[in-house]
Design an enzyme around this catalytic site. Structure first.
Site, PDB file in Angstrom:
ATOM      1  N   THR A  38       0.839  -1.198   0.000  1.00 24.06           N
ATOM      2  CA  THR A  38       0.000   0.000   0.000  1.00 24.06           C
ATOM      3  C   THR A  38       0.876   1.251   0.000  1.00 24.06           C
ATOM      4  O   THR A  38       1.960   1.260   0.582  1.00 24.06           O
ATOM      5  CB  THR A  38      -0.942   0.021   1.210  1.00 24.06           C
ATOM      6  OG1 THR A  38      -0.192   0.147   2.425  1.00 24.06           O
ATOM      7  CG2 THR A  38      -1.788  -1.252   1.256  1.00 24.06           C
ATOM      8  N   GLY A  39       0.403   2.275  -0.681  1.00 30.55           N
ATOM      9  CA  GLY A  39       1.171   3.515  -0.759  1.00 30.55           C
ATOM     10  C   GLY A  39       2.533   3.291  -1.373  1.00 30.55           C
ATOM     11  O   GLY A  39       3.561   3.696  -0.817  1.00 30.55           O
ATOM     12  N   SER A  40       2.561   2.656  -2.548  1.00 31.96           N
ATOM     13  CA  SER A  40       3.828   2.161  -3.095  1.00 31.96           C
ATOM     14  C   SER A  40       4.400   2.957  -4.261  1.00 31.96           C
ATOM     15  O   SER A  40       5.308   2.486  -4.932  1.00 31.96           O
ATOM     16  CB  SER A  40       3.669   0.694  -3.507  1.00 31.96           C
ATOM     17  OG  SER A  40       2.457   0.458  -4.184  1.00 31.96           O
ATOM     18  N   THR A  41       3.897   4.159  -4.516  1.00 30.96           N
ATOM     19  CA  THR A  41       4.409   4.911  -5.659  1.00 30.96           C
ATOM     20  C   THR A  41       5.593   5.805  -5.305  1.00 30.96           C
ATOM     21  O   THR A  41       6.260   6.335  -6.195  1.00 30.96           O
ATOM     22  CB  THR A  41       3.311   5.786  -6.280  1.00 30.96           C
ATOM     23  OG1 THR A  41       2.805   6.686  -5.300  1.00 30.96           O
ATOM     24  CG2 THR A  41       2.175   4.925  -6.824  1.00 30.96           C
ATOM     25  N   ILE A  62       9.567   4.764   0.819  1.00 27.38           N
ATOM     26  CA  ILE A  62       9.811   3.416   1.324  1.00 27.38           C
ATOM     27  C   ILE A  62       8.868   2.426   0.668  1.00 27.38           C
ATOM     28  O   ILE A  62       9.251   1.292   0.365  1.00 27.38           O
ATOM     29  CB  ILE A  62       9.675   3.398   2.858  1.00 27.38           C
ATOM     30  CG1 ILE A  62      10.832   4.185   3.494  1.00 27.38           C
ATOM     31  CG2 ILE A  62       9.663   1.963   3.383  1.00 27.38           C
ATOM     32  CD1 ILE A  62      10.715   4.357   4.997  1.00 27.38           C
ATOM     33  N   GLY A  63       7.627   2.827   0.420  1.00 28.00           N
ATOM     34  CA  GLY A  63       6.685   1.928  -0.247  1.00 28.00           C
ATOM     35  C   GLY A  63       7.165   1.513  -1.616  1.00 28.00           C
ATOM     36  O   GLY A  63       7.074   0.344  -1.999  1.00 28.00           O
ATOM     37  N   SER A  72       7.417   2.786  12.952  1.00 24.47           N
ATOM     38  CA  SER A  72       8.471   3.794  12.940  1.00 24.47           C
ATOM     39  C   SER A  72       9.142   3.824  14.300  1.00 24.47           C
ATOM     40  O   SER A  72       8.531   3.456  15.314  1.00 24.47           O
ATOM     41  CB  SER A  72       7.878   5.171  12.637  1.00 24.47           C
ATOM     42  OG  SER A  72       8.820   6.200  12.849  1.00 24.47           O
ATOM     43  N   TYR A  81       1.370  11.598  14.661  1.00 28.47           N
ATOM     44  CA  TYR A  81       2.025  10.563  13.846  1.00 28.47           C
ATOM     45  C   TYR A  81       2.552   9.444  14.739  1.00 28.47           C
ATOM     46  O   TYR A  81       2.335   8.253  14.464  1.00 28.47           O
ATOM     47  CB  TYR A  81       3.165  11.192  13.054  1.00 28.47           C
ATOM     48  CG  TYR A  81       4.041  10.212  12.314  1.00 28.47           C
ATOM     49  CD1 TYR A  81       3.597   9.595  11.150  1.00 28.47           C
ATOM     50  CD2 TYR A  81       5.325   9.920  12.779  1.00 28.47           C
ATOM     51  CE1 TYR A  81       4.415   8.700  10.457  1.00 28.47           C
ATOM     52  CE2 TYR A  81       6.145   9.037  12.096  1.00 28.47           C
ATOM     53  CZ  TYR A  81       5.685   8.426  10.934  1.00 28.47           C
ATOM     54  OH  TYR A  81       6.504   7.540  10.259  1.00 28.47           O
TER      55      TYR A  81
END
Length: 258
Positions: free
Chosen positions: A13-16, A19-20, A136, A149
């Site tokens: 997920t969130g790979s564009t 770190i993704g 994190s 966060y």
């Protein structure tokens, strides 16, 4: 030691970006068919083309129930789920309003809750699976200027540990990976002005770590690849005895040795 994920399907997920993207690249290099997700049509298409190896992508907003449902409908099963999507706005606690907290919670935590709830039963039935949460070092070393966060990342630690117990003995593992300061796209966004003036990201990383994370043992920011190396390993068959773990790639920022 060779990591081979041939025949496995991995959703990141969130790979564009950041770190993704590194996770997606690492998993594809290990032979997995990678499912790319993001909110940018251009970003998703570009990475899918780059990855090859039967990669495919979906433009979805996983911070909403509708976005998660769209992904689940398009990809009803997977072998590996990397819950990477996240946002990390800075902000004073006393000035941060409810809607900001809610957005962070929806993106960072609820996306992982919804997708794990759907995919873990499929993995249990298959007798094999890997779920990884990108937490994190801020989960245990809460930054004063990003408390919202840090709270979301602490929640992911609890979620990953609880789910590991929930699928005990099934052949499915659940773990959390805890990066520290990393030379990602998001990190670079904090230094747009300096980079435009010719500064080097690696040097800015060293300065940031020495000033803001002085307990770091490596005394620099990690590369995206250094983080994704851990993710790819824990997604592989080689990590079969590692579950319920909080795996730090923080350069030694957190003072405790475990």
């Amino acid at each position: 030691m060779k990591i081979d994920l041939t025949g496995k399907t991995a959703i990141v997920t969130g790979s564009t970006k950041g770190i993704g993207k590194g996770n997606a690249q690492g998993l594809a290099a290990a032979g997995a068919t990678v499912i790319v997700t993001g909110r940018s049509k251009e970003g998703v298409a570009s990475l899918v083309q780059q990855l090859g190896n039967n990669a495919r992508g979906h433009v979805v907003d996983l911070g909403t129930p509708e976005g998660c449902e769209a992904l689940l409908k398009a990809e009803p099963q997977c072998d590996v789920l990397v819950n990477n999507v996240g946002i990390f706005p800075q902000g004073d606690f006393f000035e941060t309003q409810d809607e900001v907290w809610q957005t962070i919670w929806d993106v960072n935590v609820m996306s992982a809750v919804r997708l794990s709830r759907a995919y873990l039963p499929v993995m249990k039935k298959a007798g094999w699976g890997r779920v990884v949460f990108l937490s994190s070092e801020s989960a245990v070393n809460i930054p004063a200027d990003m408390i919202h966060y840090g709270v979301s990342k602490t929640a992911l630690l609890a979620l990953s540990r609880g789910l590991a117990k929930a699928v005990a003995g099934t052949g499915v593992t659940v773990n959390a990976v805890l990066p520290g300061p990393t030379l990602s796209d998001g990190f670079a966004d904090f230094f747009t002005k300096e980079l435009e003036q010719g500064a080097k990201l690696e040097e800015l990383g060293v300065e940031f770590v020495k000033e803001n994370r002085p307990s770091s043992i490596i005394q620099r920011a990690a590369s995206v690849e250094e983080v994704s190396n851990m993710v790819v390993y824990v997604c592989s068959p080689l990590s079969s005895a590692t579950t319920g773990a909080a795996l730090r790639v923080d350069g030694g920022v957190v003072e405790t040795p475990f």
